[in-house]
Design an enzyme around this catalytic site. Structure first.
Site, PDB file in Angstrom:
ATOM      1  N   GLY A  57       0.827  -1.200   0.000  1.00 43.07           N
ATOM      2  CA  GLY A  57       0.000   0.000   0.000  1.00 43.07           C
ATOM      3  C   GLY A  57       0.859   1.247   0.000  1.00 43.07           C
ATOM      4  O   GLY A  57       2.073   1.190   0.284  1.00 43.07           O
ATOM      5  N   CYS A  84       5.221  -6.192   1.758  1.00 41.27           N
ATOM      6  CA  CYS A  84       5.582  -4.776   1.784  1.00 41.27           C
ATOM      7  C   CYS A  84       4.861  -4.066   2.942  1.00 41.27           C
ATOM      8  O   CYS A  84       5.140  -4.335   4.097  1.00 41.27           O
ATOM      9  CB  CYS A  84       5.294  -4.123   0.435  1.00 41.27           C
ATOM     10  SG  CYS A  84       6.111  -2.521   0.209  1.00 41.27           S
ATOM     11  N   TYR A  85       3.914  -3.184   2.654  1.00 39.25           N
ATOM     12  CA  TYR A  85       3.161  -2.528   3.731  1.00 39.25           C
ATOM     13  C   TYR A  85       2.494  -3.575   4.621  1.00 39.25           C
ATOM     14  O   TYR A  85       2.393  -3.400   5.833  1.00 39.25           O
ATOM     15  CB  TYR A  85       2.112  -1.586   3.144  1.00 39.25           C
ATOM     16  CG  TYR A  85       1.359  -0.777   4.177  1.00 39.25           C
ATOM     17  CD1 TYR A  85       1.807   0.480   4.566  1.00 39.25           C
ATOM     18  CD2 TYR A  85       0.192  -1.278   4.769  1.00 39.25           C
ATOM     19  CE1 TYR A  85       1.118   1.225   5.515  1.00 39.25           C
ATOM     20  CE2 TYR A  85      -0.498  -0.539   5.720  1.00 39.25           C
ATOM     21  CZ  TYR A  85      -0.030   0.708   6.088  1.00 39.25           C
ATOM     22  OH  TYR A  85      -0.708   1.445   7.036  1.00 39.25           O
ATOM     23  N   HIS A 174       7.997  -7.522  -3.479  1.00 37.67           N
ATOM     24  CA  HIS A 174       6.717  -7.862  -4.108  1.00 37.67           C
ATOM     25  C   HIS A 174       6.850  -9.140  -4.944  1.00 37.67           C
ATOM     26  O   HIS A 174       7.324  -9.089  -6.081  1.00 37.67           O
ATOM     27  CB  HIS A 174       6.230  -6.716  -4.993  1.00 37.67           C
ATOM     28  CG  HIS A 174       5.745  -5.531  -4.231  1.00 37.67           C
ATOM     29  ND1 HIS A 174       4.431  -5.384  -3.847  1.00 37.67           N
ATOM     30  CD2 HIS A 174       6.407  -4.451  -3.756  1.00 37.67           C
ATOM     31  CE1 HIS A 174       4.300  -4.246  -3.180  1.00 37.67           C
ATOM     32  NE2 HIS A 174       5.480  -3.664  -3.110  1.00 37.67           N
ATOM     33  N   GLU A 176       4.535 -10.725  -6.355  1.00 39.34           N
ATOM     34  CA  GLU A 176       3.493 -10.793  -7.384  1.00 39.34           C
ATOM     35  C   GLU A 176       3.906 -10.201  -8.721  1.00 39.34           C
ATOM     36  O   GLU A 176       3.273 -10.474  -9.751  1.00 39.34           O
ATOM     37  CB  GLU A 176       2.209 -10.107  -6.882  1.00 39.34           C
ATOM     38  CG  GLU A 176       2.293  -8.600  -6.700  1.00 39.34           C
ATOM     39  CD  GLU A 176       2.764  -8.192  -5.317  1.00 39.34           C
ATOM     40  OE1 GLU A 176       2.388  -7.091  -4.867  1.00 39.34           O
ATOM     41  OE2 GLU A 176       3.507  -8.968  -4.683  1.00 39.34           O
ATOM     42  N   ASP A 232     -16.570  -9.732 -22.909  1.00 40.50           N
ATOM     43  CA  ASP A 232     -17.274  -9.911 -21.634  1.00 40.50           C
ATOM     44  C   ASP A 232     -18.757 -10.203 -21.841  1.00 40.50           C
ATOM     45  O   ASP A 232     -19.297 -11.159 -21.281  1.00 40.50           O
ATOM     46  CB  ASP A 232     -17.113  -8.668 -20.757  1.00 40.50           C
ATOM     47  CG  ASP A 232     -15.659  -8.337 -20.492  1.00 40.50           C
ATOM     48  OD1 ASP A 232     -14.800  -9.217 -20.696  1.00 40.50           O
ATOM     49  OD2 ASP A 232     -15.377  -7.190 -20.102  1.00 40.50           O
ATOM     50  N   LYS A 374      -9.871 -10.798 -16.546  1.00 41.69           N
ATOM     51  CA  LYS A 374     -10.068 -10.770 -17.994  1.00 41.69           C
ATOM     52  C   LYS A 374      -9.497 -12.004 -18.682  1.00 41.69           C
ATOM     53  O   LYS A 374     -10.143 -12.588 -19.549  1.00 41.69           O
ATOM     54  CB  LYS A 374      -9.411  -9.501 -18.575  1.00 41.69           C
ATOM     55  CG  LYS A 374      -9.709  -9.264 -20.049  1.00 41.69           C
ATOM     56  CD  LYS A 374     -11.124  -8.765 -20.237  1.00 41.69           C
ATOM     57  CE  LYS A 374     -11.386  -8.339 -21.663  1.00 41.69           C
ATOM     58  NZ  LYS A 374     -12.700  -7.684 -21.812  1.00 41.69           N
TER      59      LYS A 374
END
Length: 518
Positions: A57, A84-85, A174, A176, A232, A374
């Protein structure tokens, strides 16, 4: 919120890459949900996850009134991973100390693994060194009781920490993002190895559950689906049709701003191939009339939105006994809506990017894609048998060509742009580059130039071409076409499209946010 018996819950502190954590875990077959850090503790407990991840964050734990993890996180007796945060607030809340760093770390950094840890098992050995992605100024300066350091970096003495007895872990980097070596392995190890998730999340299972859920929700009632021809709404329509058949009616509002041949493709695929009941309303004259003299991009969106609502409402009103409205809400839409409003999404998902439904439209929502990202929607589309030409189609804005024609909209400009765009995409496909590009399109600039074509002078429009690559739609880099390709496509456009005498290529990269042209 759907309760899954085998899931990971992410508590979001506002990081721009929180969604990537969920995406990486989904890739490992683990169902993942994201909730804001302000979520009611009862809702967190109701989710009954096998593990919890605290995201990064933008705030500082060293300041008062910045977000903290709900205390219920540390009372549920499940593994916790702070990123992280998330690492910093976990350590601070459990009795450690966080302080501003004397040197910040942003970008790639070298991580030294100093001790063995269950979180690294199978890919990082003690005393090994690895590249990770850092983005922090503060760092943990003192550990809570029970924790020990397992990795460090030049700017973070406790770059990774662990309390093995409680299965609490924290990393300053991070995992990710793609720049972190073995980042996906680390997240998978947490979910599969430490939390004990089975990794059985699959699109086949999702499809079957979604069909059962649609049938249970809808019963014998009728459903209306606003069909745009995009990925979609198309996947939503086919999925619901497989569930309830002719109880579904699709409404296709043709605003006259689609690309060349798209109207015919929609009608052929859904009314012809799938035999889905379809109302096709050609309202192009109405939209074009109302756009006359409108040049501001946001005013265009609002004009198109108001007109779309009016036409859709009128056509939907002709369907007797309809109780439900289907829309292609995706999981990022749900996350953004919850984060912004502190509650569930309640307005139409903006696949038209033009606004909501009338307040007096008394229809219940059916949103079978609201748990998917997506790329997962595309995977579901393939599972449903939709053609690759549709499933892999580049994103196309709801206002269509209206925002690719800066300035006034006219039939002449629309025809010119459609022709140029068609040539551009045809050449991209012929070169085998379409699937390497996130989005490619032509723009008709509001300027004319003098050119010499043959023995005569021309005074015609300039066409701009744009193509970008993106892994998540949040950031974009211009696609590096060869000079030969750009020369060929430019020559074709100038020769074949009457009204254009010059072509330019946009090489601008985009920061987080829209990758459209406005």
């Amino acid at each position: 919120m759907r309760v899954m018996s085998d899931s990971i819950l992410i508590i979001d502190f506002g990081s721009q890459v929180t969604q990537l954590i969920a995406r990486r875990l989904r890739e490992s077959g683990v169902y993942t949900q994201i909730l804001p850090c302000t979520t009611d503790p009862k809702k967190i407990k109701l989710a009954a996850p096998k593990g919890i991840i605290l995201s990064g964050g933008p705030n500082s734990v060293t300041l008062a009134n910045t977000p903290r993890a709900p205390q219920i996180v540390f009372e549920m007796e499940v593994p916790v991973l702070g990123i992280c945060y998330g690492q910093q607030t976990m350590c601070a809340q459990l009795g450690g100390r966080v302080e501003p760093g004397t040197s910040r770390e942003f970008g790639r950094a070298l991580l030294d693994v100093t001790a063995s840890c269950a979180l690294f098992e199978g890919f990082w050995d003690t005393h090994s060194q690895h590249t990770v992605w850092m983005s922090h100024g503060d760092h943990v300066a003192e550990l809570p009781d029970g924790f020990s350091a397992v990795a460090k970096s030049s700017g973070a003495p406790f770059a990774a920490v662990a309390d093995e007895s409680r299965h609490y872990y924290g990393v300053q980097f991070h995992p990710e993002v793609v720049h972190t070596e073995n980042g996906t392995d680390l997240l998978a190890r947490f979910a599969l190895g430490i939390c004990g998730c089975a990794g059985s999340w699959s699109m086949v299972a999702y499809r079957n559950r979604a069909i059962d859920a649609i049938r249970s929700q809808v019963g014998n009632s009728r459903v209306i689906c606003g069909l745009s021809g995009g990925v979609d709404s198309s996947v939503t329509a086919v999925l619901i049709h497989q569930a309830i058949g002719d109880q579904l009616t699709c409404v296709f509002v043709d605003h006259g701003l689609l690309r060349k041949g798209e109207v015919e493709e929609v009608l052929m695929l859904f009314s012809g191939h799938y035999n889905i009941p379809l109302i096709h309303k050609d309202a192009s004259d109405l939209f074009l009339r109302r756009l006359t003299g409108v040049s501001d991009p946001e005013a265009k969106r609002k004009t198109i939105g108001a007109s779309f609502i009016e036409v859709f409402d009128e056509e939907a009103g002709k369907i007797e006994d309809a109780r439900f409205l289907a829309q292609g809400t995706l999981y990022p839409d749900v996350i953004e809506s919850i984060s912004a409003a502190g509650g569930s999404a309640v307005t139409i998902k903006s696949h038209h990017n033009v606004g909501g439904l009338p307040d007096d439209m008394a229809l219940e929502l059916v949103e079978p894609l609201r748990e998917l990202f997506k790329d997962e929607v595309r995977e579901l589309g393939r599972e449903l048998g939709l053609p690759d030409s549709l499933v892999g189609r580049h994103p196309f804005p709801g206002p269509g060509l209206a925002i690719r024609i800066p300035g006034d909209i006219t039939i002449e400009k629309l025809d010119i742009l459609r022709a140029a765009d068609a040539v551009y995409l045809e050449e991209i496909r012929a070169a085998g580059l379409y699937d390497d590009i996130w989005q490619a399109f032509a723009v008709l600039l509001p300027v004319k130039t003098v050119g010499v074509m043959g023995d005569t002078r021309s005074y015609e429009y300039v066409c701009a071409l744009r193509a970008v690559t993106s892994s998540d739609g949040m950031t974009a880099e211009s696609f590096a076409f060869s000079h030969e390709f750009l020369s060929q496509v430019s020559t074709r456009i100038v020769n074949e499209v009457h009204g254009i005498n010059r072509v330019v290529y946009d090489v601008t990269s985009k920061p987080p946010g829209t990758i459209e042209w406005e």
